[in-house]
Structure formats: structure tokens, C-alpha cells
Design an enzyme around this catalytic site. Sequence first.
Site, PDB file in Angstrom:
ATOM      1  N   HIS A 138      52.460  65.259 -81.640  1.00  0.00           N
ATOM      2  CA  HIS A 138      52.411  65.166 -82.810  1.00  0.00           C
ATOM      3  C   HIS A 138      52.208  66.510 -83.483  1.00  0.00           C
ATOM      4  O   HIS A 138      52.093  67.746 -82.515  1.00  0.00           O
ATOM      5  CB  HIS A 138      51.300  64.890 -82.463  1.00  0.00           C
ATOM      6  CG  HIS A 138      51.539  62.631 -82.761  1.00  0.00           C
ATOM      7  ND1 HIS A 138      52.457  62.273 -81.657  1.00  0.00           N
ATOM      8  CD2 HIS A 138      50.456  61.931 -83.199  1.00  0.00           C
ATOM      9  CE1 HIS A 138      51.772  60.743 -81.665  1.00  0.00           C
ATOM     10  NE2 HIS A 138      51.316  60.283 -82.745  1.00  0.00           N
ATOM     11  N   LYS A 546      43.475  53.495 -90.906  1.00  0.00           N
ATOM     12  CA  LYS A 546      44.451  53.967 -91.933  1.00  0.00           C
ATOM     13  C   LYS A 546      44.338  53.097 -92.961  1.00  0.00           C
ATOM     14  O   LYS A 546      43.927  52.848 -93.680  1.00  0.00           O
ATOM     15  CB  LYS A 546      45.719  54.476 -92.272  1.00  0.00           C
ATOM     16  CG  LYS A 546      46.292  54.836 -93.045  1.00  0.00           C
ATOM     17  CD  LYS A 546      47.423  55.883 -92.927  1.00  0.00           C
ATOM     18  CE  LYS A 546      48.544  56.037 -93.703  1.00  0.00           C
ATOM     19  NZ  LYS A 546      49.582  54.760 -93.861  1.00  0.00           N
TER      20      LYS A 546
END
Length: 883
Positions: A138, A546
Site C-alpha cells: 500500500h 469509508k
Amino acid sequence: MNEQYSALRSNVSMLGKVLGETIKDALGEHILERVETIRKLSKSSRAGNDANRQELLTTLQNLSNDELLPVARAFSQFLNLANTAEQYHSISPKGEAASNPEVIARTLRKLKNQPELSEDTIKKAVESLSLELVLTAHPTEITRRTLIHKMVEVNACLKQLDNKDIADYEHNQLMRRLRQLIAQSWHTDEIRKLRPSPVDEAKWGFAVVENSLWQGVPNYLRELNEQLEENLGYKLPVEFVPVRFTSWMGGDRDGNPNVTADITRHVLLLSRWKATDLFLKDIQVLVSELSMVEATPELLALVGEEGAAEPYRYLMKNLRSRLMATQAWLEARLKGEELPKPEGLLTQNEELWEPLYACYQSLQACGMGIIANGDLLDTLRRVKCFGVPLVRIDIRQESTRHTEALGELTRYLGIGDYESWSEADKQAFLIRELNSKRPLLPRNWQPSAETREVLDTCQVIAEAPQGSIAAYVISMAKTPSDVLAVHLLLKEAGIGFAMPVAPLFETLDDLNNANDVMTQLLNIDWYRGLIQGKQMVMIGYSDSAKDAGVMAASWAQYQAQDALIKTCEKAGIELTLFHGRGGSIGRGGAPAHAALLSQPPGSLKGGLRVTEQGEMIRFKYGLPEITVSSLSLYTGAILEANLLPPPELKESWRRIMDELSVISCDLYRGYVRENKDFVPYFRSATPEQELGKLPLGSRPAKRRPTGGVESLRAIPWIFAWTQNRLMLPAWLGAGTALQKVVEDGKQSELEAMCRDWPFFSTRLGMLEMVFAKADLWLAEYYDQRLVDKALWPLGKELRNLQEEDIKVVLAIANDSHLMADLPWIAESIQLRNIYTDPLNVLQAELLHRSRQAEKEGQEPDPRVEQALMVTIAGIAAGMRNTG
């Protein structure tokens, strides 16, 4: 406690002093004085002196463009050094290692004291241990590889300086080396100039294996074996290695057009090349060590007359020749040359294992166990853990890419449009084709580039040596046909074995439907026959948070896992849950032990498979000693979760969680999706726009170049809010929901949940951690400096919400202040704040200057841009997590 921390504080201040001398040598006394003034003002501002806080703001606002970069770099580098000192502290005999008796021993003693657990039950649980750590690139590992190497060396110096018995001249030499390393770091650019390619990311992963895991894994197994012998009188079988490493670097193409089939093929070869390289070094050591003559008749028969004089060496030299031939062939392949496979090419782990194990058995039988259990045993364990592929890779692709490929194919064949079919029609078509003996793909078909890429990737999987690819993960999986489609594409590529295909459920709706999808799949006879009693399912943490906020997401994750466990148990299927956690709280990150014990009962029966992301890889596996400690923590937690599972959930608690979930999700979405001011506020109050400029990872920050919050990836979304210290995704909605339930007269019930239910207490603990890192005066300063006045009321509203949330969390946890039960984390955050605060103030100033210049149509000042990048990296280091 204080004594322990005095060692950390003295190391931190010593490193800070050396950094100060470096800055003075490089830039002169006046810059060092400027940095010192800012540090003192920051310390006093933290202690509550408002006049000094004001002076801090003014001083940083008045820096000239020439002073920006040195000041930003000074505080950023200091935080990197503080992290290094803290990392050393966690393994130092004077630090946490001293007060943290061996975690495995503690777990085994706890288990032995349970009257209902026999030693045999504990042994069986140990033997079924399975831990697979999936390293992902990431884009959150901000620190460059070259600086990481220097920090590893700083760590080694701290370790040697800790030795009381070193002579003065040695001490002076070590201090000189420290000064050199810190000077080298200061004169190295900490921001990458170019984005890393997927191959660069994979090489970063291999560097972690070489520098840390290669030594860390055998050390961990020795530690585990020692504790088992001591506590249970039980020796680990040689072939038992419960830990594996997999990587997404070079395999994860979800939203990353830079990861192609060719890249995956290249990374697979590179990984095998690195494995031969590391095993060659091991075998070289064994060639020189295993000079013994006495051997069993079996070993002598294996080596024949030719090798009878030094049978062990003979076998090792043979193995060395095969490794060298394999390496040469792989090297040629990497250069694009097509060579015939050499005789003795190593493709399977058994080929490495057999000669080594033959030596091991012979040494044991001839009374040389002490030699067998030395370097040879470590190498055998590396073969089991890393083997010929070194790290296996996962392939990850988004479900719509498979649907589009099949749609294009069915249209070409004139049998309709797969994309527009109902789910029932899709399944009927897929099952018919999966059962068919004829190929589906026409020979002369010329698909589009996108479809070609999907087919080529399946081709790479089919051609790769079995065992080098671990699983195919389907992101945004929503239906049974999403899973069947991948099986069909793999069948068409000619795959000769059953590849684990794992659907990834990652939005709130998908998590809620996960059990229905898997139930339908398990009712298909063809599918049951294929999977041979094993199923992997991936749970997405970051996208669900999210989508719905952290409280609703974590409850949906819990319920999805709980339902899947029960469904698979009933169907007699061994379920492996694959957790896509991130490093930060908003992406499901939590201290490993707490996180594992807070999962539903039975969730670790099929072992633990979890992603280790970006910057967390360095914090948890950056040194062999830290690797031992991280793997031991996981081991203790898995054993405890499997043998002492949490009690079944009370119905009343379930109802409260349902209520908390609905209230928090409504509030979260009310702001993030429905408030028209929210996106403009987010864009101006955080460095979200500027983050795209950082050359962090190979993957774009957005799924689509335009669009609001929903098109942003979860990582930049969290990264941006971490930078301005509001930490919004990690708490928004949670406290309001708790407050509402308290007002309904259920506070005592919430307190009981906090006391008796690990899932709930972990949620509250994570909220406390976020609140301890958040900072409302800094968030307010960003608003004043960067946000249009018309949007100020929204910022104030959000900050007031956080203040209320903190009160309600403390009331339920019965604490007078945040992090009361983890004082060392609170201490660590306070220590950093003095250095992180100036970076935050400076960042707001830099964003202001940069945006002002853009507004006036001026070219951006490179000094401002560079300093901005440094503050982003520095704050990430200060917060100890990025996205």
C-alpha cells in the site's frame, strides 16, 4: 514504568542531539537556533501556554521560503529517529522486553491453568496453528528504502551502546558511526523523485524477507519450541512451520493498470531468483559446517561410493550446483532469453527439502543432534516457510473486469450479452461451461486490450509452478457468478489444479449479503466438488468503513464473519477468513492481540490470514527481533482465541449493536454523502489534492479521476484526515450513536459490554487511541488558514462532535482520561506531539502558500512543494500510521 521510559527518553534525546549537531554542521548555527526555538515553543504550547502557542504560529508563518525546508526536515527526521528508538525500545532488555515476559509462555501457562483443557488439547491446537501474512505495497510506506537501511543500522548501534561492558574506545567508535548515519540521512533526499513501479515494490518486499524475516522466522520457531518444551514437555516436529508469507506486490491489479500479466510473470521469476540467492548462502554455510564422516547406511546409499568420504558435504555440494543452475536459468529468463530448462532445475520445495532432511535424520541417528539442530534446522524451516517461490503471490482483480470479459466473449459468439443477463442465467451459463469438455474461447478471436489483459493474467497463473500463486482475490464481489466467472476463466487458461478463489466483500451491503452469496455457492454440486472442503473469504475493512463509518462497518464485518463461520461449519467446509486490515484505525487496524480476540468465536479455526500493509510491515517486521515478537503475539492470540473463545453473544447486546450501527451510519452518511458542503470542506481542510503529487505507490489514488469521496480509495481518504489531525473517518458517527443509547437509559448495559465482550471493548479502545492522536486546535488552525469562511461552521460542528464523543467514550469505559489503561502509548504520543505539532502548523502554512500561488496563476515554488512533501512524510511518521 518511569525507569523503563527513562531509557527510551535518553536514547531519543541523544539522537536528537546528534541530529542537532548535524544540522549545525550542514546549515550553520542560526538554523539550529531557529529549530530549537520552535521546539521549545511547541513543548510549552503542549503544556498549555497559550502565549507560546500564538508565538509558535507566528514564528512558523513568518519563515522565509528558504527556511521552510530545513525546518520541516529537522522535525521530520527527528520523528524518524524517535520511531527508531521506540522500535529498539520494544525489543531492548531495558525496555518493553523487560516488562513483557514472553508472550507465548504467558499464553501456555494461562491455557494450562484451565481445568477443561488437557495438555493433549493444547498440543493439537498448536499443531493446527496456521498463520499467513500477506505483505501489501500500500502506498503508505512513505519512507524510502535507503533511509530504512540507515535506520536499521542506527538500531544496531543503540543495541551495542546498551552493553555496559564496552570499552571507551568502542563507545566512541559507535558514537562516531551514529553521527555518520544521521549525517548520511540528513544529506539524503527523503522524498522519492519517481513513483515506484510494481517491480520496485516487489523488491522492497524481498528486502524485508532478506533483512529480517529470513533470520526472524527460524528464531521465532526456536522460541516457540523452547516454550513448548518448558511448559508442555513437547518438541515441535521439524517439518512443522505454521507461518507463511504471501505478497500482493506484483499481483494486485485492482485499480492499478501498472500491474499487468507481464509484470506478474516477471515478479514470479524475480521471487524465485531471490529464493535461490538466499538458499545458496545457507547451503554455502552448510558445506563448510557439515564436514562429518559418520552417517547412516541410508545416507551412504544415497551418496554412493563417490560421496562416502564426506557424505553430508557431498549432498550439500550437489544441492549447491542445482541452485546455481536454477539461478542462472532464472537470470536468463529475467533478461528475456528463452533457454531450455537445465537438468536439475528446482521447481518444487520437496527437491530442496529431501537432501537437507536426509542429512538431518542421519545426524540425529548418529548421535549428532546438537549439529542437526543448528544451521541445518534453520534452513529446513526456511524451506517450509519460504521454499522455492520465496513468497507466494495473490492475484487480485475487480469483479467487473471478469464480467466485462465474458460479456465481450458472449457477444462475439452471438449467444447474447452476459453483462445484461440475470444472476440465474449467468449461473446457468457458467455451470454449463464449467462442466463442458470443449473449450469456450475461439482460436481466432481478437478481444479488446482490457479483456486480453484479464485472459493473459489467467494464462500466467496456469503456467506458474503450482504453489507459487496462493489465491485469486475478487474485489467488489457481490454475487455467486462473480466467483464462478473466475473459475471459468482459469479453466479456459488450462489451469491443472484447483486454485483458491476468494471473494472480497467490502461495502456495507456486500458484507450483509456475504452469507447468502456463499450459501448459494455451497449449494452448487460442481462447486462443492471443486473446492474439496476448503473455502477462503476475504473481509474488507477499509472500504466498508469509508462507505458506512467505523461503527457500522465493524459490526457488519463481525456479523458477516459470524454467519459465514456457522454456514461453513454446517456444510462441513473449512473456512479461512482473510482479513484486509490496514495500519490505521479507520482501515480496521488495531493491536493484533486485541483485534484477534475480538473476532467471533471460531473465526480462527481455519488459521489466520491477514494483510500487513505498507508502513506496518516495517514497524512489525523491520528487524529479526521484532519479527519474533510480532509472530509470537499472533501465535498467543490465535491459541487463546481457539481454545478460550469469547462467550456466545447475548441477544440484548446484538440489539444494541444493531441500533448503534443504524444511528452511526445515518450520521456518517448524512455528513459525508448528503451534506453539500462536505466535499469542498474536505478538499480544502486537508492536503487531499496535494497527496496525489506524492510519488508513494505504483497505484493511482483514485479509482476514477473525477468524482467525490466515493471514488477516492480508502487509503488517501484516511491519510488526508490523519494529516490535519481531525482523524474523522476513524470516529465519525460512533460517539453520537453511543450517546443516543446512553440517553435511552442503557449506559449500564454498555458498561457491561465494555467489560465482558472483547469485540466491544476493542472498539472503544480503538476510539480512545484515535482521540489521543487527534488534535482539535490543530484541526481548527487548518480551517482558519485554508478553508473558506462560509465552511467554518461545518468544521466547528465536526470538532464539537468529537469533543462530545470523547466524553461519552470515557464515561462508558469509566476512565478519567484517554488511554488510561495503556499509559506507555499515551506517553509515546505525547513525546511525538512536540515534534509533530510544528509540522502540522507548517503544513497548513505551506498549503496556504501553494494554493495562493495557484490562485494567482503563478508557478509553484519548488521550495514550498518540497517542504510540503516533507511535512506529509513527517506527520505520517509522527502518527505512526498513514492510511
